[in-house]
Design a protein around this motif. Structure first.
Motif, PDB file in Angstrom:
ATOM      1  N   VAL A   1      48.691  -0.126 -21.712  1.00  0.00           N
ATOM      2  CA  VAL A   1      49.431   0.210 -20.495  1.00  0.00           C
ATOM      3  C   VAL A   1      50.853  -0.329 -20.632  1.00  0.00           C
ATOM      4  CG1 VAL A   1      49.586  -0.029 -17.989  1.00  0.00           C
ATOM      5  CG2 VAL A   1      47.339   0.116 -19.089  1.00  0.00           C
ATOM      6  N   VAL A   2      51.839   0.515 -20.333  1.00  0.00           N
ATOM      7  CA  VAL A   2      53.242   0.115 -20.417  1.00  0.00           C
ATOM      8  C   VAL A   2      53.941   0.417 -19.093  1.00  0.00           C
ATOM      9  CG1 VAL A   2      55.480   0.620 -21.489  1.00  0.00           C
ATOM     10  CG2 VAL A   2      53.438   0.389 -22.914  1.00  0.00           C
ATOM     11  N   PHE A   3      54.599  -0.596 -18.558  1.00  0.00           N
ATOM     12  CA  PHE A   3      55.498  -0.393 -17.427  1.00  0.00           C
ATOM     13  C   PHE A   3      56.888  -0.173 -17.982  1.00  0.00           C
ATOM     14  CE2 PHE A   3      58.865  -2.446 -14.939  1.00  0.00           C
ATOM     15  CZ  PHE A   3      58.879  -1.606 -13.841  1.00  0.00           C
ATOM     16  N   MET A   4      57.536   0.935 -17.583  1.00  0.00           N
ATOM     17  CA  MET A   4      58.891   1.236 -18.053  1.00  0.00           C
ATOM     18  C   MET A   4      59.905   0.615 -17.105  1.00  0.00           C
ATOM     19  SD  MET A   4      58.295   2.766 -20.844  1.00  0.00           S
ATOM     20  CE  MET A   4      60.054   2.765 -21.182  1.00  0.00           C
ATOM     21  N   GLY A   5      60.717  -0.285 -17.658  1.00  0.00           N
ATOM     22  CA  GLY A   5      61.666  -1.037 -16.855  1.00  0.00           C
ATOM     23  C   GLY A   5      62.865  -0.223 -16.402  1.00  0.00           C
ATOM     24  N   GLY A   6      63.747  -0.906 -15.690  1.00  0.00           N
ATOM     25  CA  GLY A   6      64.913  -0.246 -15.122  1.00  0.00           C
ATOM     26  C   GLY A   6      64.579   0.692 -13.993  1.00  0.00           C
TER      27      GLY A   6
ATOM     28  N   GLN B   1      43.635  -0.496 -12.248  1.00  0.00           N
ATOM     29  CA  GLN B   1      42.738   0.654 -12.400  1.00  0.00           C
ATOM     30  C   GLN B   1      42.645   1.075 -13.862  1.00  0.00           C
ATOM     31  OE1 GLN B   1      43.868   4.144 -10.152  1.00  0.00           O
ATOM     32  NE2 GLN B   1      42.544   5.484 -11.357  1.00  0.00           N
ATOM     33  N   TRP B   2      43.793   1.135 -14.536  1.00  0.00           N
ATOM     34  CA  TRP B   2      43.778   1.590 -15.931  1.00  0.00           C
ATOM     35  C   TRP B   2      43.153   0.558 -16.868  1.00  0.00           C
ATOM     36  CZ3 TRP B   2      49.272   4.110 -15.935  1.00  0.00           C
ATOM     37  CH2 TRP B   2      49.149   5.469 -15.596  1.00  0.00           C
TER      38      TRP B   2
ATOM     39  N   VAL C   1      38.593   5.505 -19.439  1.00  0.00           N
ATOM     40  CA  VAL C   1      38.492   6.966 -19.409  1.00  0.00           C
ATOM     41  C   VAL C   1      39.644   7.560 -18.595  1.00  0.00           C
ATOM     42  CG1 VAL C   1      37.082   8.926 -18.668  1.00  0.00           C
ATOM     43  CG2 VAL C   1      35.992   6.947 -19.765  1.00  0.00           C
ATOM     44  N   ALA C   2      39.907   6.986 -17.420  1.00  0.00           N
ATOM     45  CA  ALA C   2      41.018   7.467 -16.594  1.00  0.00           C
ATOM     46  C   ALA C   2      42.347   7.224 -17.301  1.00  0.00           C
ATOM     47  CB  ALA C   2      41.006   6.765 -15.237  1.00  0.00           C
ATOM     48  N   ARG C   3      42.448   6.090 -17.963  1.00  0.00           N
ATOM     49  CA  ARG C   3      43.680   5.783 -18.692  1.00  0.00           C
ATOM     50  C   ARG C   3      43.917   6.800 -19.805  1.00  0.00           C
ATOM     51  NH1 ARG C   3      42.469   0.766 -20.601  1.00  0.00           N
ATOM     52  NH2 ARG C   3      41.996   1.490 -22.714  1.00  0.00           N
ATOM     53  N   GLN C   4      42.876   7.144 -20.551  1.00  0.00           N
ATOM     54  CA  GLN C   4      43.031   8.092 -21.646  1.00  0.00           C
ATOM     55  C   GLN C   4      43.373   9.480 -21.126  1.00  0.00           C
ATOM     56  OE1 GLN C   4      43.075   7.244 -24.928  1.00  0.00           O
ATOM     57  NE2 GLN C   4      43.858   9.348 -25.170  1.00  0.00           N
ATOM     58  N   ALA C   5      42.855   9.845 -19.962  1.00  0.00           N
ATOM     59  CA  ALA C   5      43.187  11.145 -19.375  1.00  0.00           C
ATOM     60  C   ALA C   5      44.682  11.234 -19.089  1.00  0.00           C
ATOM     61  CB  ALA C   5      42.380  11.366 -18.098  1.00  0.00           C
ATOM     62  N   SER C   6      45.266  10.133 -18.614  1.00  0.00           N
ATOM     63  CA  SER C   6      46.705  10.118 -18.359  1.00  0.00           C
ATOM     64  C   SER C   6      47.488  10.194 -19.664  1.00  0.00           C
ATOM     65  CB  SER C   6      47.090   8.858 -17.582  1.00  0.00           C
ATOM     66  OG  SER C   6      48.466   8.862 -17.278  1.00  0.00           O
TER      67      SER C   6
ATOM     68  N   GLY D   1      43.916 -12.603 -11.500  1.00  0.00           N
ATOM     69  CA  GLY D   1      42.749 -12.925 -10.689  1.00  0.00           C
ATOM     70  C   GLY D   1      41.569 -12.022 -10.992  1.00  0.00           C
ATOM     71  N   TYR D   2      41.858 -10.811 -11.457  1.00  0.00           N
ATOM     72  CA  TYR D   2      40.802  -9.855 -11.831  1.00  0.00           C
ATOM     73  C   TYR D   2      40.547  -9.830 -13.338  1.00  0.00           C
ATOM     74  CZ  TYR D   2      41.974  -8.100  -7.157  1.00  0.00           C
ATOM     75  OH  TYR D   2      42.217  -7.995  -5.811  1.00  0.00           O
ATOM     76  N   PHE D   3      41.596 -10.124 -14.110  1.00  0.00           N
ATOM     77  CA  PHE D   3      41.499 -10.106 -15.576  1.00  0.00           C
ATOM     78  C   PHE D   3      42.014 -11.464 -16.073  1.00  0.00           C
ATOM     79  CE2 PHE D   3      42.414  -5.861 -13.962  1.00  0.00           C
ATOM     80  CZ  PHE D   3      41.367  -5.116 -14.495  1.00  0.00           C
TER      81      PHE D   3
END
Length: 434
Positions: A323-328, A385-386, A391-396, A259-261
């Motif tokens: 961006v990666v979500f780690m499963g499990g 957010q990322w 910029v915030a994503r790269q900081a992480s 809905g946002y992207f």
């Protein structure tokens, strides 16, 4: 030897020997389930057509894919010392990964079923000079038989989870009889070291987690370029090593984020690729469009979710997505290793259940190098957010890289701890060549 074993192990050895006539039934069932390679089923009986190489042979055993990959850098170091390697594991997927990731002179075998007869065949044929068991895949007959043959055995990258520890404490005599047969236990963390010592390990050293020293997974450049071409201009996220119960949540997270992207593409890489078809049906039931990589499909403009149900291609998708979500981690599996994704520049988000990698995720979360999202709404918020704020994503990403650098070094510490055994093998090689 048998009289020195606790009753539990004597009973286990008797039952496992008596069960040999039933193994054909087990083999047939596992073959139907796709859990065995029909061309190599005899390896489960300790039978092989492969020839033992001349000279010292280092046997490395890991349960499955994660353990095999954790040993990759160590294997290369040992090969550089001109040592021959026998690698065993217990799953079809780990055998496929071994064939792709290691040089042809690394011998892979399926570990034999843990009956005295099969184990004896295996050890009689291969006659390893040193045995390295990874993490906590402890097969009683294998350990007892190795010790009886005076085979030096070392537990490397040792891990004792918060679930396994109380269970083993209820059988303290059994686990002590097994751990005491290892010459040294090299533990991932101080917590693991304390647990192994409490369970009977007599020589415990904390060397760190070899999985923190793994190299970034490879990727085929031509395949990566094709994926980048068909996804150019689209925001992409990857859900890596997902487990049952997570894909439904991720489908809803995708729907909200889209809905946002509006051009968002979610790539789901299931931990077990055989689940690909079932995941695609689940996604279709959610009124989303899925494409399956196992069908040799590429994501199209209408693809909402791309199910990457193939083996050995995480390196492609980590390079594709920021961006990666780690499963499990949304279900009580215990999480998956985030290090490879971090080394390829991905920002990491995970669920609350990461007890298999507690120390790693604690350090990452504390430094801002990963973010926990315990609910679908939290996942939508963090990923959104990322995607919106590079910029915030790269900081992480930068913070995660710093944590990994700080926590690394397990490979060199492991090699240092193994040096007395490796020196003996080099002396034997010198004597044989004199």
């Amino acid at each position: 030897m048998a009289s020195s074993l606790p009753l539990t192990l004597r009973v286990y050895r008797t039952l496992s020997a008596a069960a040999v006539p039933l193994t054909p039934v087990l083999f047939k069932r596992r073959l139907r389930q796709g859990k065995e390679d029909p061309a190599r089923i005899n390896e489960r009986r300790g039978v092989t057509g492969d020839v033992r190489p001349h000279g010292p042979l280092v046997w490395i055993h890991g349960a499955s894919v994660g353990e095999v990959l954790a040993a990759a850098a160590l294997i290369e170091k040992l090969r550089a010392l001109n040592l021959r390697i026998l690698l065993t594991s217990g799953t079809v997927t780990s055998a496929e990964i071994a064939a792709k990731r290691f040089a042809a002179d690394v011998i892979h075998q399926y570990v034999p079923y843990d009956s005295p007869r099969y184990v004896a065949r295996f050890l009689d044929h291969w006659q390893p000079s040193l045995a390295l068991f990874i993490e906590s895949d402890l097969w009683p007959n294998m350990i007892v038989a190795g010790a009886a043959r005076r085979l030096p055995m070392v537990l490397i990258n040792g891990r004792m989870s918060h679930r396994s520890f109380p269970r083993w404490r209820r059988f303290s005599g059994t686990i002590e009889a097994l751990l005491a047969r290892f010459e040294v236990c090299l533990a991932q963390s101080d917590t693991d070291a304390e647990r192994f010592a409490a369970l009977g390990s007599r020589n415990v050293v904390t060397t760190g987690n070899l999985k923190l020293d793994v190299q970034a997974p490879p990727a085929d450049n031509a395949r990566l370029e094709r994926l980048m071409a068909v996804t150019r201009g689209r925001p992409v996220i990857v859900a890596a090593s997902t487990h049952p119960g997570e894909e439904e949540i991720l489908a809803e997270v995708h729907r909200e984020l889209a809905g946002y992207f509006p051009q968002l593409l979610t790539v789901i890489v299931p931990r077990h690729p055989s689940r690909g078809e079932a995941i695609a049906r689940l996604i279709a039931a959610s009124s989303l469009h899925a494409s399956l990589r196992s069908h040799e499909d590429l994501p199209t403009a209408t693809s909402d979710i791309y199910v990457a149900d193939t083996m050995g291609e995480l390196g492609l998708f980590y390079r594709l997505a920021p961006v990666v979500f780690m499963g499990g981690s949304l279900v009580e599996h215990g999480g998956q290793n985030p290090i490879e994704a971090i080394k390829l520049g991905a920002a990491i988000v995970h669920g609350p259940h990461v007890f298999n990698f507690t120390d790693v995720y604690d350090a990452l979360d504390a430094a801002g190098g990963a973010k926990q999202a315990g609910t679908p709404q939290a996942l939508v918020k963090q990923i959104g957010q990322w995607l919106a704020d590079p910029v915030a994503r790269q900081a992480s990403v930068d913070a995660a890289g710093h944590v990994v650098d700080q926590l690394g070094g397990a490979l060199e510490r492991t090699l240092s701890a193994l040096e007395p055994y490796l020196l003996q093998l080099r002396l034997e090689m010198g004597a044989a060549n004199a």
